[in-house]
Design a protein around this motif. Sequence first.
Motif, PDB file in Angstrom:
ATOM      1  N   ASP B 154      89.891   7.633 -49.049  1.00 27.54           N
ATOM      2  CA  ASP B 154      88.512   7.292 -48.709  1.00 27.54           C
ATOM      3  C   ASP B 154      87.995   8.120 -47.542  1.00 27.54           C
ATOM      4  OD1 ASP B 154      87.006   5.682 -50.301  1.00 27.54           O
ATOM      5  OD2 ASP B 154      86.791   4.095 -48.805  1.00 27.54           O
ATOM      6  N   ILE B 155      88.868   8.386 -46.580  1.00 30.68           N
ATOM      7  CA  ILE B 155      88.475   9.195 -45.416  1.00 30.68           C
ATOM      8  C   ILE B 155      88.086  10.602 -45.880  1.00 30.68           C
ATOM      9  CG2 ILE B 155      89.314  10.194 -43.255  1.00 30.68           C
ATOM     10  CD1 ILE B 155      89.246   7.345 -42.825  1.00 30.68           C
ATOM     11  N   PHE B 156      88.879  11.165 -46.770  1.00 33.75           N
ATOM     12  CA  PHE B 156      88.574  12.504 -47.270  1.00 33.75           C
ATOM     13  C   PHE B 156      87.251  12.506 -48.036  1.00 33.75           C
ATOM     14  CE2 PHE B 156      93.406  13.407 -47.491  1.00 33.75           C
ATOM     15  CZ  PHE B 156      93.408  13.763 -46.158  1.00 33.75           C
ATOM     16  N   VAL B 157      87.037  11.475 -48.842  1.00 30.52           N
ATOM     17  CA  VAL B 157      85.797  11.377 -49.627  1.00 30.52           C
ATOM     18  C   VAL B 157      84.592  11.357 -48.688  1.00 30.52           C
ATOM     19  CG1 VAL B 157      84.457   9.886 -51.159  1.00 30.52           C
ATOM     20  CG2 VAL B 157      86.884  10.255 -51.592  1.00 30.52           C
ATOM     21  N   ILE B 158      84.692  10.560 -47.623  1.00 29.92           N
ATOM     22  CA  ILE B 158      83.562  10.459 -46.695  1.00 29.92           C
ATOM     23  C   ILE B 158      83.311  11.785 -45.994  1.00 29.92           C
ATOM     24  CG2 ILE B 158      82.883   9.394 -44.511  1.00 29.92           C
ATOM     25  CD1 ILE B 158      84.402   6.895 -45.939  1.00 29.92           C
ATOM     26  N   ALA B 159      84.400  12.454 -45.601  1.00 31.12           N
ATOM     27  CA  ALA B 159      84.243  13.755 -44.940  1.00 31.12           C
ATOM     28  C   ALA B 159      83.527  14.737 -45.869  1.00 31.12           C
ATOM     29  CB  ALA B 159      85.607  14.296 -44.535  1.00 31.12           C
ATOM     30  N   LEU B 160      83.955  14.768 -47.130  1.00 31.26           N
ATOM     31  CA  LEU B 160      83.339  15.689 -48.088  1.00 31.26           C
ATOM     32  C   LEU B 160      81.877  15.341 -48.334  1.00 31.26           C
ATOM     33  CD1 LEU B 160      86.143  16.220 -50.731  1.00 31.26           C
ATOM     34  CD2 LEU B 160      84.847  18.023 -49.611  1.00 31.26           C
ATOM     35  N   LEU B 161      81.610  14.035 -48.521  1.00 26.95           N
ATOM     36  CA  LEU B 161      80.232  13.618 -48.799  1.00 26.95           C
ATOM     37  C   LEU B 161      79.323  13.902 -47.610  1.00 26.95           C
ATOM     38  CD1 LEU B 161      80.658  10.240 -50.718  1.00 26.95           C
ATOM     39  CD2 LEU B 161      80.164  12.504 -51.633  1.00 26.95           C
ATOM     40  N   ALA B 162      79.841  13.681 -46.408  1.00 24.29           N
ATOM     41  CA  ALA B 162      79.019  13.925 -45.214  1.00 24.29           C
ATOM     42  C   ALA B 162      78.673  15.403 -45.096  1.00 24.29           C
ATOM     43  CB  ALA B 162      79.774  13.451 -43.973  1.00 24.29           C
ATOM     44  N   ALA B 163      79.602  16.272 -45.484  1.00 23.34           N
ATOM     45  CA  ALA B 163      79.328  17.706 -45.404  1.00 23.34           C
ATOM     46  C   ALA B 163      78.382  18.143 -46.511  1.00 23.34           C
ATOM     47  CB  ALA B 163      80.637  18.487 -45.503  1.00 23.34           C
ATOM     48  N   LEU B 164      78.516  17.507 -47.672  1.00 23.22           N
ATOM     49  CA  LEU B 164      77.808  17.953 -48.865  1.00 23.22           C
ATOM     50  C   LEU B 164      76.379  17.419 -48.905  1.00 23.22           C
ATOM     51  CD1 LEU B 164      78.769  19.700 -51.126  1.00 23.22           C
ATOM     52  CD2 LEU B 164      79.375  17.665 -52.402  1.00 23.22           C
ATOM     53  N   VAL B 165      76.228  16.135 -48.685  1.00 22.79           N
ATOM     54  CA  VAL B 165      74.910  15.518 -48.771  1.00 22.79           C
ATOM     55  C   VAL B 165      74.277  15.535 -47.382  1.00 22.79           C
ATOM     56  CG1 VAL B 165      73.629  13.533 -49.599  1.00 22.79           C
ATOM     57  CG2 VAL B 165      75.839  14.071 -50.575  1.00 22.79           C
ATOM     58  N   ASN B 166      73.702  16.647 -47.072  1.00 22.99           N
ATOM     59  CA  ASN B 166      73.116  16.837 -45.748  1.00 22.99           C
ATOM     60  C   ASN B 166      71.796  17.565 -45.950  1.00 22.99           C
ATOM     61  OD1 ASN B 166      72.685  17.040 -43.078  1.00 22.99           O
ATOM     62  ND2 ASN B 166      74.428  18.384 -42.636  1.00 22.99           N
ATOM     63  N   LEU B 167      70.868  16.866 -46.618  1.00 25.39           N
ATOM     64  CA  LEU B 167      69.630  17.522 -47.038  1.00 25.39           C
ATOM     65  C   LEU B 167      68.439  16.982 -46.259  1.00 25.39           C
ATOM     66  CD1 LEU B 167      70.446  17.277 -50.843  1.00 25.39           C
ATOM     67  CD2 LEU B 167      70.744  19.287 -49.418  1.00 25.39           C
ATOM     68  N   GLY B 168      68.598  16.841 -44.974  1.00 23.61           N
ATOM     69  CA  GLY B 168      67.496  16.403 -44.120  1.00 23.61           C
ATOM     70  C   GLY B 168      66.985  15.029 -44.496  1.00 23.61           C
ATOM     71  N   ALA B 169      65.653  14.927 -44.673  1.00 22.34           N
ATOM     72  CA  ALA B 169      65.047  13.619 -44.939  1.00 22.34           C
ATOM     73  C   ALA B 169      65.269  13.168 -46.376  1.00 22.34           C
ATOM     74  CB  ALA B 169      63.548  13.692 -44.635  1.00 22.34           C
ATOM     75  N   VAL B 170      65.573  14.090 -47.264  1.00 18.88           N
ATOM     76  CA  VAL B 170      65.708  13.735 -48.681  1.00 18.88           C
ATOM     77  C   VAL B 170      66.933  12.859 -48.908  1.00 18.88           C
ATOM     78  CG1 VAL B 170      65.924  14.648 -51.017  1.00 18.88           C
ATOM     79  CG2 VAL B 170      64.575  15.881 -49.309  1.00 18.88           C
ATOM     80  N   ALA B 171      68.057  13.344 -48.492  1.00 19.64           N
ATOM     81  CA  ALA B 171      69.278  12.563 -48.692  1.00 19.64           C
ATOM     82  C   ALA B 171      70.307  12.960 -47.652  1.00 19.64           C
ATOM     83  CB  ALA B 171      69.836  12.820 -50.102  1.00 19.64           C
ATOM     84  N   ARG B 172      70.919  11.956 -47.077  1.00 15.41           N
ATOM     85  CA  ARG B 172      71.977  12.199 -46.099  1.00 15.41           C
ATOM     86  C   ARG B 172      73.072  11.166 -46.285  1.00 15.41           C
ATOM     87  NH1 ARG B 172      71.592  15.175 -41.474  1.00 15.41           N
ATOM     88  NH2 ARG B 172      72.999  13.817 -40.353  1.00 15.41           N
ATOM     89  N   ILE B 173      74.314  11.587 -46.104  1.00 15.07           N
ATOM     90  CA  ILE B 173      75.402  10.613 -46.063  1.00 15.07           C
ATOM     91  C   ILE B 173      76.121  10.800 -44.741  1.00 15.07           C
ATOM     92  CG2 ILE B 173      77.620   9.952 -47.066  1.00 15.07           C
ATOM     93  CD1 ILE B 173      76.525  10.476 -49.785  1.00 15.07           C
ATOM     94  N   GLU B 174      76.259   9.684 -44.030  1.00 14.72           N
ATOM     95  CA  GLU B 174      76.968   9.751 -42.757  1.00 14.72           C
ATOM     96  C   GLU B 174      78.119   8.763 -42.760  1.00 14.72           C
ATOM     97  OE1 GLU B 174      74.184   9.114 -39.637  1.00 14.72           O
ATOM     98  OE2 GLU B 174      73.426  11.179 -39.715  1.00 14.72           O
ATOM     99  N   ALA B 175      79.108   9.055 -41.949  1.00 17.94           N
ATOM    100  CA  ALA B 175      80.229   8.128 -41.823  1.00 17.94           C
ATOM    101  C   ALA B 175      79.784   6.911 -41.027  1.00 17.94           C
ATOM    102  CB  ALA B 175      81.392   8.812 -41.122  1.00 17.94           C
ATOM    103  N   GLY B 176      80.471   5.798 -41.222  1.00 23.71           N
ATOM    104  CA  GLY B 176      80.164   4.586 -40.479  1.00 23.71           C
ATOM    105  C   GLY B 176      81.315   4.247 -39.556  1.00 23.71           C
TER     106      GLY B 176
END
Lengths: 252, 209
Positions: B154-176
């Motif tokens: 799960d940690i790896f998934v979050i790291a990847l998603l946080a790096a990948l989904v970083n499209l400003g106001a449109v879509a962002r994924i951050e770790a909690g």
Amino acid sequence: MATSDIRQNALHQDEGEWLACHECDAVFRKQAIDVRFDAYCPRCGCHLYASRPDTVRRTLALSLTGLILFFPAVLLPIIGLDVLGMSNSATLLAAVMALFNEGYWWTSFLVLACSIAVPFIEMLSLTVVLIAISLDHYNPWVKSMFKFWHLLKGWGMLEVYLIGVLVSMVKLLDMASVHIGLGLYAFIGMLLMTLLMTLSLDTEEVWEFLEQGIHAPVPHPEAGSASTATPNGDDQVATERYALKEEGLNRR
Amino acid sequence: MMDIRSARSLGMASCSLCHKLCRFVDDDEIAQYCPRCGTRLHSRYPNSVVRTWALLITAAICFLPANLYPIMVVSQLGNDTPSTIFGGVVTLVHHGAYGIAAVVFIASLVVPFLKLIGLVILLIKIQRGWHLNANQCTSMYRMIEFIGRWSMLDIFVIALLAALVNLGAVARIEAGPAATAFGLTVVLTMLAAMTFDPRLIWDKEVGDE
Ligand SMILES: [Zn+2]
Ligand SMILES: [Zn+2]
């Protein structure tokens, strides 16, 4: 055998001939096993030791390949994403940096260690140790390096990371179109190399090299494999190696 | 069955690092070192039970915030949607990705939980002398050691998603905040499994006084 005999033998003979299972502490006499076979503890079933053909050269080839693949695996994008005309891609390093920039420094350190640093240092230290053995170069620091490799074992998690890539792709599927990057192929190659390395490495043999500072004797074809039985194709391999060595000597 | 003796009862100890069998005086006051690799020799890992307990209890404490706080925050067009580990699994089920949902569920919830329970059982067996089959206990220990690393998924998934989904106001994924707690749980349970000495399981078995 009576216990007192075991003790007498164990204390007076060469200690290398005896070993204790590291999961149940049972003491056994070490027996020669066929190449490509493994010895398991008869009491608890723990893996005791293995016999691997040509372990130094084969593992060295694998770890060098792994080291070469490491750089594209870390620097090239693993997965890419296209959403609403925008695109983005992530490398192994970017995944670490993303967590770091969000302030999760501990988690980012963990990801850095398990997915990049430990696999790299593992491959590098093993390569150095195996090169040193191939060159008959024995130094205390070679031993320390192999010790270091032992300590890192278990913290490299490339196979878990690969499943992580798969899970991330599934999670993003309904949100955007996802595509595989070149880095993923290099990553899978590196993962394969590390898996094959664990299969081809005979740590006991490497320790014996480091302990005695000598090369393994090349089996003589005439002398036959009397002491260590080599089944199937391995006689041939041994003979070939011997022939190669002879050829080298003649050339010189 | 042949007469099996433990290395300890024969005045020997196997090196914890390189597994060489060395002569050993069973007295932890005297520092003895492996002649092959130089690691300090111990017949059993020092204070194995106490240290494992300490690591397990800390891991159990960290496991609570790891599950209660969001591990990931998805923001799409200004809407923040935090999700916990379990919430992530539920989302995957809703999307019909049952296989992946099962993998994540097992790796991040079942595995840490089973590890905690399994090691506690082993520790109580050793301390209370429970008559459990030593072979089964060793298999369980081996299993715990093998599966532990998979919790990192799960940690790896979050790291990847946080790096990948970083499209400003449109879509962002951050770790909690749960990411930190969960990472700690995984590392602590792995350390607990490493500190636990499986030879203790066999110490009271027959053939060894
Ligand atoms: Zn055993
Ligand atoms: Zn040692």
